[in-house]
Design a protein around this motif. Structure first.
Motif, PDB file in Angstrom:
ATOM      1  N   GLN A 249       0.831  -1.200   0.000  1.00 24.20           N
ATOM      2  CA  GLN A 249       0.000   0.000   0.000  1.00 24.20           C
ATOM      3  C   GLN A 249       0.866   1.252   0.000  1.00 24.20           C
ATOM      4  N   ALA A 250       1.930   1.170   0.842  1.00 19.04           N
ATOM      5  CA  ALA A 250       2.839   2.319   0.890  1.00 19.04           C
ATOM      6  C   ALA A 250       3.519   2.520  -0.460  1.00 19.04           C
ATOM      7  N   GLU A 251       3.921   1.364  -1.087  1.00 22.14           N
ATOM      8  CA  GLU A 251       4.546   1.468  -2.394  1.00 22.14           C
ATOM      9  C   GLU A 251       3.570   2.012  -3.425  1.00 22.14           C
ATOM     10  N   GLU A 252       2.307   1.556  -3.302  1.00 23.88           N
ATOM     11  CA  GLU A 252       1.293   2.054  -4.227  1.00 23.88           C
ATOM     12  C   GLU A 252       1.078   3.547  -4.039  1.00 23.88           C
ATOM     13  N   MET A 253       0.993   3.927  -2.740  1.00 24.71           N
ATOM     14  CA  MET A 253       0.846   5.354  -2.456  1.00 24.71           C
ATOM     15  C   MET A 253       2.069   6.126  -2.947  1.00 24.71           C
ATOM     16  N   LEU A 254       3.238   5.498  -2.710  1.00 23.41           N
ATOM     17  CA  LEU A 254       4.468   6.144  -3.171  1.00 23.41           C
ATOM     18  C   LEU A 254       4.485   6.228  -4.687  1.00 23.41           C
ATOM     19  N   HIS A 255       4.002   5.149  -5.329  1.00 25.31           N
ATOM     20  CA  HIS A 255       3.957   5.143  -6.787  1.00 25.31           C
ATOM     21  C   HIS A 255       3.003   6.220  -7.296  1.00 25.31           C
ATOM     22  N   GLU A 260       2.110  11.403  -9.396  1.00 24.72           N
ATOM     23  CA  GLU A 260       1.596  12.767  -9.223  1.00 24.72           C
ATOM     24  C   GLU A 260       2.735  13.777  -9.261  1.00 24.72           C
ATOM     25  N   LEU A 261       3.839  13.377  -8.593  1.00 24.77           N
ATOM     26  CA  LEU A 261       5.007  14.265  -8.591  1.00 24.77           C
ATOM     27  C   LEU A 261       5.544  14.438 -10.003  1.00 24.77           C
ATOM     28  N   GLU A 262       5.629  13.282 -10.724  1.00 24.19           N
ATOM     29  CA  GLU A 262       6.119  13.372 -12.093  1.00 24.19           C
ATOM     30  C   GLU A 262       5.180  14.214 -12.946  1.00 24.19           C
ATOM     31  N   LYS A 263       3.855  14.058 -12.674  1.00 25.77           N
ATOM     32  CA  LYS A 263       2.882  14.867 -13.401  1.00 25.77           C
ATOM     33  C   LYS A 263       3.095  16.343 -13.104  1.00 25.77           C
ATOM     34  N   ARG A 264       3.262  16.612 -11.789  1.00 28.22           N
ATOM     35  CA  ARG A 264       3.492  18.010 -11.410  1.00 28.22           C
ATOM     36  C   ARG A 264       4.813  18.527 -11.966  1.00 28.22           C
ATOM     37  N   VAL A 265       5.815  17.608 -11.931  1.00 29.23           N
ATOM     38  CA  VAL A 265       7.106  18.008 -12.487  1.00 29.23           C
ATOM     39  C   VAL A 265       6.965  18.319 -13.972  1.00 29.23           C
TER      40      VAL A 265
END
Length: 734
Positions: A249-255, A260-265
């Motif tokens: 779950q943490a990995e999924e959230m991290l993914h 999202e980060l990559e999208k924002r980036v």
């Protein structure tokens, strides 16, 4: 095993040894735990103690089985029991010296062996304790480990399981034992599990979904290690099972966070790229603006010619160059268009700008490219730098060429316009150190040229500078004169010619200069008007004249020679004051402050002012008449007014200019003009005041023409207030 076959002896120390080796004793075969074949002794020679001890020592064993004649076990002797028997039979062999020596030697050997066996026994006890402690620790770690531990055989059948594994798979530990591990693998991963278990490698990690009994499949991390027996033979596998649901779950959230980060980036990168593009555009635009500002800083926005700043820099370079090269000459031309204001006023500023563009183009055509520089200072003023000239003739030729070019007609939107330029010229000399000095002297020469008429040029000389300095000193002195109240009013009487009596005065301003004494207005009024002081002077004259007249009316009412008519005062009004919006409020204010009757005040306005303003002048004159004051056209006959329009002006008097009256004698031409003016005035219903009467002959002629009023030195020169008061008291009659 066969009862008649003795294979070996299994002791407690063997158990300790096997435990420390890691072997599972519950599943070990006797054949696996035997260390060596058993050594036996038959009952027939069992009484031979030395034979038994020899066997024990030879094979390094501690136990010796005794068999009967048929091979059945009848007992077991140990090294300790044999040594005890020997001690009992010692006396029996005492007489045998040789036996004793052998026995002594054997005993010593037995003691050594016994000590070795004791030490080995202690080591075994210590090793057994450590083994038990390690076994307990292993068992504790196994049972209380937070992750699930399983032990399976090579086929994957569960043989051991800890509490965590049981909890993980939702079954008891007892139930787990004997179950295939594959039944706890999720259906979709079983094929993968079969492939893996057929080719497992130690410490291999992989992720798989476990299916607990009655539960929901969950992701797990599996680590595998090999289980060996005491002969280092693989007998099974150890399994470490970890529930990685939370990690997943943490990995999924991290993914998702990473996505999202990559999208924002990506978005931010796009924004940065856009911002960078905008910045580049802005930088480009700023550079363009800087270049434009730089161009604007050194060029005129209308004509595109260099401006004053750029011209000053070029002129400064020419001055410096001339100081190092004595034969180098240059000249500065200062141009001012003649009549440009009238073009602006009549055709509008748009036409004026178009004309300036044409003038700038024509100037450029008259100049040598690169060598000469033409610039616009502002308004209709241009300035030219002629470099590398030979003598004054080059400058004159260039000046005349410019005047000829500018004199050509200019067509603006179908309207044909003509213009000329007044040009001031200054030549380079070693006395000039600053560009501003050349501009100053060229400007002085230009104004001298403009004073000569349109389309003229003048070359600067030192006398012009002296006059300019004098003019500046005059301007400064005029400004101080207002502050120091140096102005005075002189009063010249106006006489009713029919009676020869004074009916009023004209207020004439004089400047009481601290060094020069009385200065007449013709020497300073034009300067006062050019520097904007004329209004202040006119306002002071009006206020002072009205105040003085009111005092005289109150003081000398008994000398009134016109019955009920009080003494009057005439005040000149300049063109600037006449055009001001606050003229009427100011006159009202003066009359109210001084208490003078408006009928006693006459404003004298030149013929030129009225004709230049035309329709506006008519409106302003009517407004003044509504105040109750009287109006007179001053210097009549010099302004070339339209006689046909005189009846449109609400005036009371015409003042005939002194040029038609004064002189040693009145010629026939002036006499006819005077007579015509008097007749015209009577037809228009206005009175005539003749200025400049200096002789009795002139007075007689004007009386004969029935001119109403006269003024001049024949009656009296302008007087200060005290002398004028004395004249009123004297009450002369001419």
């Amino acid at each position: 095993m066969d009862r008649t076959q003795l294979l070996g002896i299994f002791t407690y120390q063997d158990v300790v040894r096997l435990v420390t080796s890691g072997m599972d004793l519950s599943r070990a075969k006797m054949a696996q735990v035997m260390t060596q074949q058993v050594v036996t002794l038959t009952q027939s020679n069992s009484q031979d103690i030395f034979t038994a001890l020899s066997l024990l020592h030879q094979h390094q064993i501690r136990h010796l089985p005794i068999l009967d004649s048929v091979g059945q076990l009848v007992g077991i002797v140990t090294e300790t029991s044999l040594l005890h028997l020997l001690s009992l039979d010692k006396e029996k062999f005492a007489d045998q010296e040789q036996v004793n020596e052998e026995l002594q030697q054997t005993l010593e050997e037995l003691q050594v062996v016994s000590e070795e066996l004791r030490q080995q026994n202690e080591e075994l006890i210590t090793a057994r304790g450590k083994s038990e402690l390690q076994q307990q620790r292993y068992q504790d770690l196994f049972e209380f480990a937070p992750d699930g531990y399983l032990v399976t055989n090579n086929l994957g059948i569960i043989q051991e399981a800890n509490n965590a594994a049981a909890t993980l798979l939702c079954v008891s530990q007892k139930t787990l034992v004997g179950k295939p591990l594959i039944v706890f693998i999720a259906q979709q991963d079983r094929q993968i599990f079969r492939a893996k278990i057929s080719n497992l490698q130690p410490l291999q990690d992989w992720e798989i979904y476990l299916y607990p009994r009655g539960g929901t499949p969950f992701p797990a991390s599996i680590r595998v290690s090999i289980v060996y027996n005491s002969y280092h033979q693989q007998v099974g596998w150890r399994w470490l099972l970890c529930n990685i649901s939370e990690r997943k779950q943490a990995e999924e959230m991290l993914h998702r966070a990473k996505d999202e980060l990559e999208k924002r980036v990506r978005q931010r990168t796009a924004q940065l790229v856009k911002a960078n593009d905008e910045l580049q555009t802005e930088i480009t635009e700023r550079k363009r603006a800087e270049l434009q500002l730089l161009h604007l800083a050194f060029h005129d926005t209308l004509t595109g010619l260099p401006n004053r700043t750029a011209f000053i820099k070029r002129l400064e370079h020419a001055i410096n160059y001339s100081k190092w090269h004595e034969d180098y000459l240059f000249a500065v031309l200062f141009l001012d268009l003649d009549g440009f204001k009238s073009i602006n006023d009549s055709l509008g500023h748009g036409f004026g700008d178009q004309l300036l563009l044409v003038i700038a183009q024509r100037l450029q055509e008259c100049l040598r490219s690169i060598i000469d520089v033409g610039a616009r200072l502002g308004g209709d003023e241009f300035i030219i730098l002629l470099e590398g000239i030979k003598d004054i003739n080059d400058v004159i030729n260039a000046t005349e060429r410019i005047q000829q070019k500018l004199a050509l007609a200019v067509e603006l939107d179908g309207q044909e316009v003509f213009t000329t330029a007044s040009i001031g010229i200054v030549l380079s000399t070693t006395s000039y150190n600053q560009p501003e000095e050349l501009l100053r002297d060229a400007d002085i020469a230009m104004y001298r040229a403009k004073a000569q008429g349109k389309g003229c040029y003048e070359i600067f000389n030192t006398d012009m500078h002296i006059q300019a300095v004098s003019q500046l000193q005059l301007e400064n002195a005029l400004r101080r004169a207002i502050e120091r109240l140096e102005f005075r009013i002189y009063y010249q009487p106006i006489v009713l010619l029919k009676t020869g009596k004074i009916i009023g005065f004209e207020a004439l301003v004089r400047w009481l200069h601290p060094k020069l004494g009385i200065v007449l207005p013709e020497y300073f009024m034009s300067t006062a008007q050019s520097i904007g002081l004329i209004i202040s002077i006119d306002e002071w004259v009006l206020d002072e004249a009205c105040r003085q007249t009111q005092q005289w009316q109150e003081r000398f009412s008994q000398w009134s020679n016109l019955g009920e008519r009080p003494l009057t005062i005439s005040v000149n009004l300049c063109s600037t004051k006449f055009s001001q919006q606050k003229l009427l409020p100011h006159i009202n204010q003066v009359l109210q402050k001084t208490g003078l009757d408006p009928q006693s005040l006459t404003l004298e306005i030149t013929e030129t002012i009225i004709m230049e303003n035309s329709d506006k002048a008519t409106i302003r004159l009517k407004q003044l008449r509504k105040l109750g004051i009287k109006l007179a056209i001053d210097d009549f006959g010099t302004g070339y007014s339209s006689l046909g329009r005189l009846h449109d002006f609400p005036i009371n008097h015409l003042k005939i200019d002194r040029s038609f009256v004064s002189g040693s004698s009145v010629d026939e031409g002036n006499l006819n003009i005077l007579e015509t003016m008097v007749i015209l005035s009577k037809k228009l219903g206005v009175d005539v005041i003749a200025e400049g009467i200096e002789t009795a002959e002139q007075l007689a002629l004007l009386k004969a023409m029935k001119c109403e009023y006269g003024q001049g030195n024949f009656f009296s020169r302008p007087l200060d207030n005290q002398a004028a008061a004395a004249l009123i008291i004297a009450n002369p009659q001419w």
